[in-house]
Design a protein around this motif. Sequence first.
Motif, mmCIF file in Angstrom:
data_model
loop_
_atom_site.group_PDB
_atom_site.id
_atom_site.type_symbol
_atom_site.label_atom_id
_atom_site.label_comp_id
_atom_site.label_asym_id
_atom_site.label_seq_id
_atom_site.Cartn_x
_atom_site.Cartn_y
_atom_site.Cartn_z
ATOM 1 N N GLY A 17 56.979 15.330 64.916
ATOM 2 C CA GLY A 17 56.487 14.480 63.843
ATOM 3 C C GLY A 17 55.051 14.788 63.475
ATOM 4 O O GLY A 17 54.685 14.797 62.295
ATOM 5 N N GLY A 18 54.225 15.053 64.479
ATOM 6 C CA GLY A 18 52.834 15.398 64.217
ATOM 7 C C GLY A 18 52.685 16.703 63.462
ATOM 8 O O GLY A 18 51.885 16.811 62.523
ATOM 9 N N ILE A 19 53.445 17.708 63.855
ATOM 10 C CA ILE A 19 53.411 19.004 63.154
ATOM 11 C C ILE A 19 53.866 18.837 61.719
ATOM 12 O O ILE A 19 53.274 19.394 60.779
ATOM 13 N N ALA A 20 54.915 18.054 61.513
ATOM 14 C CA ALA A 20 55.431 17.818 60.164
ATOM 15 C C ALA A 20 54.378 17.154 59.282
ATOM 16 O O ALA A 20 54.184 17.536 58.122
ATOM 17 N N GLY A 21 53.685 16.171 59.829
ATOM 18 C CA GLY A 21 52.657 15.482 59.063
ATOM 19 C C GLY A 21 51.485 16.382 58.709
ATOM 20 O O GLY A 21 50.960 16.323 57.599
ATOM 21 N N ALA A 22 51.069 17.231 59.641
ATOM 22 C CA ALA A 22 49.928 18.117 59.406
ATOM 23 C C ALA A 22 50.219 19.121 58.293
ATOM 24 O O ALA A 22 49.392 19.347 57.411
ATOM 25 N N ILE A 23 51.381 19.724 58.331
ATOM 26 C CA ILE A 23 51.749 20.715 57.315
ATOM 27 C C ILE A 23 51.857 20.072 55.941
ATOM 28 O O ILE A 23 51.324 20.583 54.934
ATOM 29 N N ALA A 24 52.544 18.936 55.873
ATOM 30 C CA ALA A 24 52.744 18.262 54.594
ATOM 31 C C ALA A 24 51.421 17.777 54.008
ATOM 32 O O ALA A 24 51.190 17.887 52.795
ATOM 33 N N GLN A 25 50.536 17.262 54.838
ATOM 34 C CA GLN A 25 49.279 16.707 54.357
ATOM 35 C C GLN A 25 48.355 17.776 53.800
ATOM 36 O O GLN A 25 47.679 17.557 52.787
ATOM 37 N N THR A 26 48.315 18.936 54.425
ATOM 38 C CA THR A 26 47.439 20.015 53.978
ATOM 39 C C THR A 26 47.752 20.420 52.546
ATOM 40 O O THR A 26 46.848 20.654 51.732
ATOM 41 N N ILE A 27 49.009 20.490 52.219
ATOM 42 C CA ILE A 27 49.434 20.946 50.899
ATOM 43 C C ILE A 27 49.213 19.895 49.813
ATOM 44 O O ILE A 27 48.817 20.219 48.689
ATOM 45 N N SER A 28 49.421 18.642 50.138
ATOM 46 C CA SER A 28 49.411 17.599 49.103
ATOM 47 C C SER A 28 48.104 16.804 49.013
ATOM 48 O O SER A 28 47.970 15.947 48.137
ATOM 49 N N TYR A 29 47.126 17.082 49.860
ATOM 50 C CA TYR A 29 45.937 16.229 49.932
ATOM 51 C C TYR A 29 45.139 16.117 48.631
ATOM 52 O O TYR A 29 44.709 15.004 48.279
ATOM 53 N N PRO A 30 44.879 17.195 47.886
ATOM 54 C CA PRO A 30 44.104 17.044 46.644
ATOM 55 C C PRO A 30 44.704 16.018 45.682
ATOM 56 O O PRO A 30 43.968 15.274 45.022
ATOM 57 N N LEU A 31 46.011 15.954 45.615
ATOM 58 C CA LEU A 31 46.644 14.979 44.735
ATOM 59 C C LEU A 31 46.497 13.562 45.272
ATOM 60 O O LEU A 31 46.494 12.597 44.504
ATOM 61 N N ASP A 32 46.345 13.439 46.577
ATOM 62 C CA ASP A 32 46.101 12.120 47.156
ATOM 63 C C ASP A 32 44.711 11.628 46.769
ATOM 64 O O ASP A 32 44.514 10.442 46.485
ATOM 65 N N VAL A 33 43.745 12.544 46.720
ATOM 66 C CA VAL A 33 42.397 12.196 46.290
ATOM 67 C C VAL A 33 42.414 11.749 44.829
ATOM 68 O O VAL A 33 41.790 10.756 44.454
ATOM 69 N N VAL A 34 43.148 12.480 43.997
ATOM 70 C CA VAL A 34 43.264 12.134 42.580
ATOM 71 C C VAL A 34 43.905 10.761 42.427
ATOM 72 O O VAL A 34 43.471 9.934 41.619
ATOM 73 N N ARG A 35 44.923 10.498 43.199
ATOM 74 C CA ARG A 35 45.608 9.206 43.133
ATOM 75 C C ARG A 35 44.644 8.060 43.429
ATOM 76 O O ARG A 35 44.603 7.072 42.693
ATOM 77 N N ARG A 36 43.874 8.187 44.505
ATOM 78 C CA ARG A 36 42.938 7.128 44.859
ATOM 79 C C ARG A 36 41.879 6.948 43.783
ATOM 80 O O ARG A 36 41.497 5.827 43.434
ATOM 81 N N ARG A 37 41.373 8.043 43.260
ATOM 82 C CA ARG A 37 40.367 7.980 42.206
ATOM 83 C C ARG A 37 40.901 7.220 40.986
ATOM 84 O O ARG A 37 40.209 6.394 40.398
ATOM 85 N N MET A 38 42.129 7.513 40.598
ATOM 86 C CA MET A 38 42.711 6.857 39.435
ATOM 87 C C MET A 38 43.018 5.391 39.722
ATOM 88 O O MET A 38 42.866 4.529 38.850
ATOM 89 N N GLN A 39 43.430 5.083 40.935
ATOM 90 C CA GLN A 39 43.690 3.689 41.307
ATOM 91 C C GLN A 39 42.418 2.851 41.248
ATOM 92 O O GLN A 39 42.449 1.677 40.867
ATOM 93 N N LEU A 40 41.297 3.466 41.635
ATOM 94 C CA LEU A 40 40.031 2.745 41.716
ATOM 95 C C LEU A 40 39.152 2.936 40.488
ATOM 96 O O LEU A 40 38.023 2.446 40.448
#
Length: 320
Positions: A235-258
Amino acid sequence: MTSEVTISTSRTRLPKPGYKDYYWLRSFIAGGVAGCCAKTTIAPLDRVKILLQAHNIHYRHLGVLSTVFAVRQKEGFLGLYRGNGAMMIRIFPYGAIQFMAFDHFKKLLNKKRGASEHVNRLMAGSMAGMTAVICTYPLDMVRARLAFQVKGEHRYTGIIHAFKTIYLKEGGFAGFYRGLVPTIIGMAPYAGLSFFTFGTLKSAGLNHAPDLLGKPSLDNPDVLVLKTHVNLLCGGIAGAIAQTISYPLDVVRRRMQLSAILPDSDKCRTVFQTLKYVSGEYGVRRGLYRGLSLNYIRCIPSQAIAFTTYEFMKQILHLN
């Protein structure tokens, strides 16, 4: 009514509960419990991540660990859990829908010929993640707003007040879905890769080293499941790989929410506008990937606990 069916195993004969008619409900509960356990564990890190991503004026000059200590000093220990009430209200249905939808989509895709099991797992994970996001996004919006507040500067007094304020002052229901597009775009690869990586590691482990990595399921000894520590690792390996690829869009999401409560809100109205502004103003490393180190610290145990808890709940609720 439930029926009792006796199944024959190499070890003993055990009664098999006849819960087939309620499979979706048990899957829903298992996913919800898994989500709540995972998020409660890393709630303080989630709060710090939001503060860093949106460059909160009180903490934007600090790093991850210094922000943790600063929040505790300025707002007390409970300050690290600000917004967690809204998170729990959101995460139970989110986790429930995501895991339940993944099982449904995977079974649906496996019935169709032409695609491999790996492709089906990736697609099912992506669709499950997007389904969960769409169903629970307003709760995520409110939770982000509450977590971004700093003691002494409250814009919202609580969850209900936040809902009312956003609805009345930010365009009705549309205000609850600000940032939905980058969230969906980011969730597709994140959830897809997360479920894909975990499922692939699980299958490989049970196929190639069943005696070393596996053990009989509590509800069905004929079925092998991963040992707890192996589940956590996968589970930890799965989370690390997935997060690395999608993180910039997570930043954009938070910026737009706030965006409605940030001074540079006019520069964060669309996905591409926000990406351009954040990368241009702060750079790739300090902008689009700001807080990523914290995200590794939080997403690895979060995904590890989520998958491990779900696998355990599947045994408790006779889903195997």
